[in-house]
Design a protein around this motif. Structure first.
Motif, PDB file in Angstrom:
ATOM      1  N   ASP A   1       6.359  12.625   4.082  1.00  0.00           N
ATOM      2  CA  ASP A   1       5.285  11.629   4.176  1.00  0.00           C
ATOM      3  C   ASP A   1       5.697  10.472   5.085  1.00  0.00           C
ATOM      4  O   ASP A   1       4.915   9.986   5.891  1.00  0.00           O
ATOM      5  CB  ASP A   1       4.953  11.050   2.800  1.00  0.00           C
ATOM      6  N   ALA A   2       6.954  10.038   4.896  1.00  0.00           N
ATOM      7  CA  ALA A   2       7.420   8.888   5.678  1.00  0.00           C
ATOM      8  C   ALA A   2       7.577   9.247   7.151  1.00  0.00           C
ATOM      9  O   ALA A   2       7.412   8.403   8.029  1.00  0.00           O
ATOM     10  CB  ALA A   2       8.742   8.373   5.107  1.00  0.00           C
TER      11      ALA A   2
ATOM     12  N   TYR B   1       0.871  13.992   6.664  1.00  0.00           N
ATOM     13  CA  TYR B   1       1.260  14.770   5.493  1.00  0.00           C
ATOM     14  C   TYR B   1       0.933  14.051   4.190  1.00  0.00           C
ATOM     15  O   TYR B   1       0.957  14.655   3.126  1.00  0.00           O
ATOM     16  CB  TYR B   1       2.762  15.063   5.572  1.00  0.00           C
ATOM     17  N   CYS B   2       0.658  12.753   4.265  1.00  0.00           N
ATOM     18  CA  CYS B   2       0.477  11.952   3.047  1.00  0.00           C
ATOM     19  C   CYS B   2      -0.832  12.280   2.330  1.00  0.00           C
ATOM     20  O   CYS B   2      -1.821  12.619   2.939  1.00  0.00           O
ATOM     21  CB  CYS B   2       0.439  10.471   3.388  1.00  0.00           C
ATOM     22  N   THR B   3      -0.852  12.083   1.048  1.00  0.00           N
ATOM     23  CA  THR B   3      -2.110  12.168   0.318  1.00  0.00           C
ATOM     24  C   THR B   3      -2.746  10.800   0.301  1.00  0.00           C
ATOM     25  O   THR B   3      -2.136   9.808   0.673  1.00  0.00           O
ATOM     26  CB  THR B   3      -1.906  12.563  -1.147  1.00  0.00           C
ATOM     27  N   SER B   4      -3.951  10.747  -0.190  1.00  0.00           N
ATOM     28  CA  SER B   4      -4.605   9.458  -0.327  1.00  0.00           C
ATOM     29  C   SER B   4      -3.912   8.624  -1.389  1.00  0.00           C
ATOM     30  O   SER B   4      -3.774   7.425  -1.268  1.00  0.00           O
ATOM     31  CB  SER B   4      -6.061   9.678  -0.712  1.00  0.00           C
TER      32      SER B   4
ATOM     33  N   PRO C   1       2.189   3.686  -5.430  1.00  0.00           N
ATOM     34  CA  PRO C   1       3.033   2.713  -6.115  1.00  0.00           C
ATOM     35  C   PRO C   1       3.499   3.219  -7.479  1.00  0.00           C
ATOM     36  O   PRO C   1       2.773   3.920  -8.165  1.00  0.00           O
ATOM     37  CB  PRO C   1       2.116   1.503  -6.289  1.00  0.00           C
ATOM     38  N   ASP C   2       4.729   2.834  -7.831  1.00  0.00           N
ATOM     39  CA  ASP C   2       5.323   3.196  -9.110  1.00  0.00           C
ATOM     40  C   ASP C   2       5.272   1.939  -9.978  1.00  0.00           C
ATOM     41  O   ASP C   2       5.996   0.985  -9.740  1.00  0.00           O
ATOM     42  CB  ASP C   2       6.767   3.637  -8.844  1.00  0.00           C
ATOM     43  N   THR C   3       4.364   1.965 -10.971  1.00  0.00           N
ATOM     44  CA  THR C   3       4.130   0.754 -11.756  1.00  0.00           C
ATOM     45  C   THR C   3       5.107   0.599 -12.920  1.00  0.00           C
ATOM     46  O   THR C   3       5.053  -0.376 -13.644  1.00  0.00           O
ATOM     47  CB  THR C   3       2.691   0.758 -12.322  1.00  0.00           C
ATOM     48  N   ALA C   4       6.004   1.571 -13.092  1.00  0.00           N
ATOM     49  CA  ALA C   4       6.987   1.448 -14.175  1.00  0.00           C
ATOM     50  C   ALA C   4       7.882   0.243 -13.904  1.00  0.00           C
ATOM     51  O   ALA C   4       8.054  -0.169 -12.764  1.00  0.00           O
ATOM     52  CB  ALA C   4       7.826   2.714 -14.262  1.00  0.00           C
TER      53      ALA C   4
ATOM     54  N   TYR D   1       9.036   0.888  -7.588  1.00  0.00           N
ATOM     55  CA  TYR D   1       8.581   0.408  -6.277  1.00  0.00           C
ATOM     56  C   TYR D   1       7.055   0.338  -6.315  1.00  0.00           C
ATOM     57  O   TYR D   1       6.372   1.345  -6.149  1.00  0.00           O
ATOM     58  CB  TYR D   1       9.063   1.370  -5.203  1.00  0.00           C
ATOM     59  N   ASP D   2       6.555  -0.882  -6.569  1.00  0.00           N
ATOM     60  CA  ASP D   2       5.124  -1.038  -6.842  1.00  0.00           C
ATOM     61  C   ASP D   2       4.341  -1.296  -5.557  1.00  0.00           C
ATOM     62  O   ASP D   2       3.564  -2.229  -5.468  1.00  0.00           O
ATOM     63  CB  ASP D   2       4.935  -2.187  -7.850  1.00  0.00           C
ATOM     64  N   GLU D   3       4.553  -0.462  -4.567  1.00  0.00           N
ATOM     65  CA  GLU D   3       3.833  -0.621  -3.300  1.00  0.00           C
ATOM     66  C   GLU D   3       3.419   0.767  -2.824  1.00  0.00           C
ATOM     67  O   GLU D   3       3.963   1.766  -3.271  1.00  0.00           O
ATOM     68  CB  GLU D   3       4.746  -1.265  -2.267  1.00  0.00           C
ATOM     69  N   PRO D   4       2.462   0.806  -1.889  1.00  0.00           N
ATOM     70  CA  PRO D   4       2.047   2.122  -1.401  1.00  0.00           C
ATOM     71  C   PRO D   4       3.228   2.873  -0.805  1.00  0.00           C
ATOM     72  O   PRO D   4       4.155   2.254  -0.276  1.00  0.00           O
ATOM     73  CB  PRO D   4       1.027   1.783  -0.313  1.00  0.00           C
ATOM     74  N   GLU D   5       3.187   4.199  -0.898  1.00  0.00           N
ATOM     75  CA  GLU D   5       4.282   4.991  -0.363  1.00  0.00           C
ATOM     76  C   GLU D   5       4.377   4.821   1.149  1.00  0.00           C
ATOM     77  O   GLU D   5       3.394   4.503   1.819  1.00  0.00           O
ATOM     78  CB  GLU D   5       4.055   6.464  -0.686  1.00  0.00           C
ATOM     79  N   ASN D   6       5.566   5.062   1.648  1.00  0.00           N
ATOM     80  CA  ASN D   6       5.749   5.034   3.098  1.00  0.00           C
ATOM     81  C   ASN D   6       5.057   6.247   3.691  1.00  0.00           C
ATOM     82  O   ASN D   6       5.307   7.377   3.280  1.00  0.00           O
ATOM     83  CB  ASN D   6       7.233   5.080   3.434  1.00  0.00           C
ATOM     84  N   CYS D   7       4.215   5.977   4.652  1.00  0.00           N
ATOM     85  CA  CYS D   7       3.391   7.047   5.215  1.00  0.00           C
ATOM     86  C   CYS D   7       3.467   6.925   6.742  1.00  0.00           C
ATOM     87  O   CYS D   7       2.878   6.006   7.313  1.00  0.00           O
ATOM     88  CB  CYS D   7       1.970   6.842   4.702  1.00  0.00           C
TER      89      CYS D   7
END
Ligand code: NAG
Ligand code: NAG
Length: 645
Positions: free
Chosen positions: A338-339, A344-347, A360-363, A367-373
């Protein structure tokens, strides 16, 4: 009135014929065998929960991908080296408007309006939240709650699902359906190495002087490379020159992390030309953390090994390290891809939430941000020493990921993967040797590794990457560029065999035909797919035994195809440096050129890769499923690649 009535009837009829005839449903994916790791929990599903459903749309032109890649990678092609831009790649393979509208129309007919649908950047994923009732009626299936027998984690899955026959050709697969949530992905993604203590006591950076004294007692030299591999041994073995150019990426997955003081310890003992404090350029992906909170061989061994050897061989040029994943979820190959490629990234994040980390991973601590795409421009050579069993993942998912390596090959990236450390066997979630309990490894159910079906590795079996196996120097022999090694049989066995998923690529067909003609193994189809029509691996090999590596403050001996892949990557990086200096393109996907030039390798003809209660395959003259074409001869490989446009 009559006229207009007729007209109305006429238009109604015309309209009626425009509606597609009610489509018959066809089974799209079915789980052949129950997965032993997941059991139906019998819990009644809450009908109101929303299932985040993803539709992997069929990409356009994907069936032409192999030919496109050969066009820029085959040594006899007039377009050799004319790699594509990422924009061109995205455009050529994006799903067609026809595919998108066919799936949207089907969803609309099922009461799921367009306003609920989101599309990924590359148009290849459609995502929509549906209720259990909607999912069951849409896919003509029944969902059940499953529980992981080890972790107790719950998961939603069905045994099979269907789609209208006119939609089937537009879809790769839908999740969540028959696939099981792989939250075990970080354990399953194995590090291909094992270790043995050298006998130098652990020490901290503050006792570096002591470490030098202790380590120097060993007297590393070219005379004892069969006991202690060092960067100098590898330079002598394969003729690798120093670096003057680098576009070389090494991938590590959090929590695996290198320790700077280990690099310093390594330099001070084995590579004194490299100053203390020297490290890689670090590219963080999806909140990647070079963590220092937990230290152990498992947390640091892989990264320390990869970086120490890649840095030493490419020095004074810099290595780029891709550190992927936050401390909570980590990351997968899909997240890396994806990066590297926005298409290749999903929505919603992650290319397939069944197997990949989602951001984002809210746990807490995530890492509470959109994935690197598409945020990283890929290095020209990327080496990865992690892998799965082919049977851990669904074939549809593997084919899709493998096609992504094809696309990055089109862009001029060389992908190297270690071939695995358990010979013809694989590994279970706990890192123990494991073979399959049935033909084709269906369902990913494994035994204790003493019998059963061979268990090939992924992505080693993807035909669009270069799979690297392991060799060792024969005992009591000197290191010279002409003295062949043997297949590694110390601590680990070189991963190798034949795929249950991927067909044999044409660049390999003559090598495989020769192998079967001259050295047909005696095993039957109960051990492996012996049809002589499937992808064989590894492609090549490099030394994988007795590496002197500084880990957690001490010098240790490390083994594995994990050692082999970054070393082979250094060889390719150095070939790129010569081509770039001559105004030529980097080499990109190398397999077609390698198979067309076996004399660029030292053929490995002894040793084997035992497993599953057998002796495994044997290294023989020519390509074999233990050491591939053999170990690199830098000068020969260089002249092969320099002769190309
Ligand atoms: C490579 O670098 C090392 C260390 O700086 C040096 O000793 C060696 O002579 C160099 N080799 C070549 C071929 O330049
Ligand atoms: C072996 O692979 C071929 C080609 O994919 C396939 O047709 C065949 O069914 C496989 N054989 C077995 C025993 O799985």
């Amino acid at each position: 009135m009559k006229l207009s009535f007729l007209a109305t009837v006429g238009s109604l009829l015309a309209f009626a014929t425009a509606i597609p005839a009610p489509s018959s449903y066809v089974v799209h994916e079915k789980r052949e065998i129950q997965n032993g790791r997941w059991a139906r929990s019998g819990i009644k599903l809450n009908r109101d929960i929303l299932i985040p459903m993803s539709f992997g749309l069929k990409q356009r032109n994907i069936h032409k991908g192999y030919d496109f890649l050969m066009d820029v990678s085959h040594p006899e092609s007039s377009n050799y080296g004319k790699h594509w831009s990422m924009d061109k790649i995205a455009e050529v393979f994006a799903p067609s408007m026809e595919t998108i509208s066919a799936v949207k129309t089907w969803l609309a007919e099922s009461g799921i309006g367009e306003d609920r649908i989101t599309m990924s950047k590359g148009r290849n994923w459609m995502k929509v939240d549906v209720t259990v009732d909607e999912a069951e009626s849409l896919l003509r299936t029944e969902y059940h709650a499953y529980t992981n027998v080890k972790t107790g984690k719950d998961h939603l899955a069905c045994d099979e699902y269907s789609v209208p026959s006119h939609i089937a050709d537009h879809l790769d697969f839908i999740t969540p359906t028959v696939h099981f949530d792989a939250t075990l992905k970080l354990k399953k993604k194995r590090r291909d190495l094992a270790k043995r203590e050298i006998g130098v006591k652990p020490h901290t950076n503050s006792k570096l002087g002591t470490a030098v004294a202790e380590a120097s007692n060993v007297k590393y030299s070219l005379a004892n490379c069969y006991e202690y591999i060092t960067p100098d041994c590898l330079r002598a073995l394969y003729g690798i020159p120093n670096g003057t150019f680098s576009s070389y990426g090494i991938v590590e997955y959090t929590p695996e992390a290198y320790i700077q003081t280990d690099l310093n310890l390594f330099y001070s003992n084995l590579q004194r030309q490299i100053p203390s404090g020297y490290g890689p350029t670090v590219d963080l992906i999806d909140g990647g953390v070079v963590q220092t909170t937990t230290k152990s061989f498992d947390d640091n061994g892989e990264a320390d090994l990869d970086l120490q050897y890649a840095i030493a061989l490419v020095y004074p040029q810099k290595i780029t390290m891709y550190q992927a994943g936050d401390i909570v979820e980590g990351a997968s190959f899909g997240n890396l891809l994806d990066a590297l490629d926005a298409s290749y990234c999903t929505s919603g994040g992650g290319d397939n939430p069944t197997y990949d980390a989602t951001y984002p991973d809210t746990a807490k601590g995530g890492y509470d941000e959109p994935e690197n795409c598409g945020t990283i421009t890929p290095a020209s050579v990327i080496s990865t020493s992690y892998g799965y069993n082919e049977a851990d993942l669904s074939a549809a998912y593997e084919i899709r990921q493998c096609n992504e390596y094809m696309k990055l090959g089109l862009a001029g990236v060389t992908f190297l993967f270690s071939s695995g450390d358990t010979g013809v066997a694989g590994e279970n979630d706990e890192g123990e040797v494991a073979c399959c309990t049935n033909a084709k490894c269906a369902g990913g159910t494994y035994n204790n590794g003493n019998s059963g079906t061979f268990n090939p590795a992924f992505p080693a079996t993807c035909p669009y990457i270069t799979s690297v196996g392991a060799t060792q120097i024969k005992p009591n022999t000197a290191v010279t560029a002409t003295n062949p090694e043997e297949a590694c049989e110390t601590v680990i066995y070189s991963g190798g065999g034949f795929s249950n998923v991927f067909a044999m690529p044409s660049y390999q067909s003559s090598a495989i035909a020769t192998y079967f003609a001259n050295h047909k193994p005696t095993y039957t189809s109960t051990q492996y797919n012996n049809s002589e029509t499937v992808r064989g691996y590894p492609d090549v090999a490099a030394n994988g035994a007795n590496y002197v590596v500084a880990v957690d403050g001490s010098l240790q001996l490390v083994y594995g195809t994990s050692c082999s892949a970054p070393v082979f990557g250094s060889v390719i990086n150095q070939i790129n440096q010569q081509r770039v200096a001559a105004g030529k393109a980097v080499v990109g996907f190398i397999n077609p050129t390698l198979y067309a030039n076996p004399s660029a390798f030292t053929d490995i003809v002894s040793g084997g890769n035992q497993g599953c209660g057998t002796a495994g395959f044997t290294a023989v003259t020519g390509w074999d499923p233990v050491t591939g074409l053999g170990t690199p001869i830098y000068e020969n490989l260089l002249s092969v690649f320099m002769a190309l446009a």
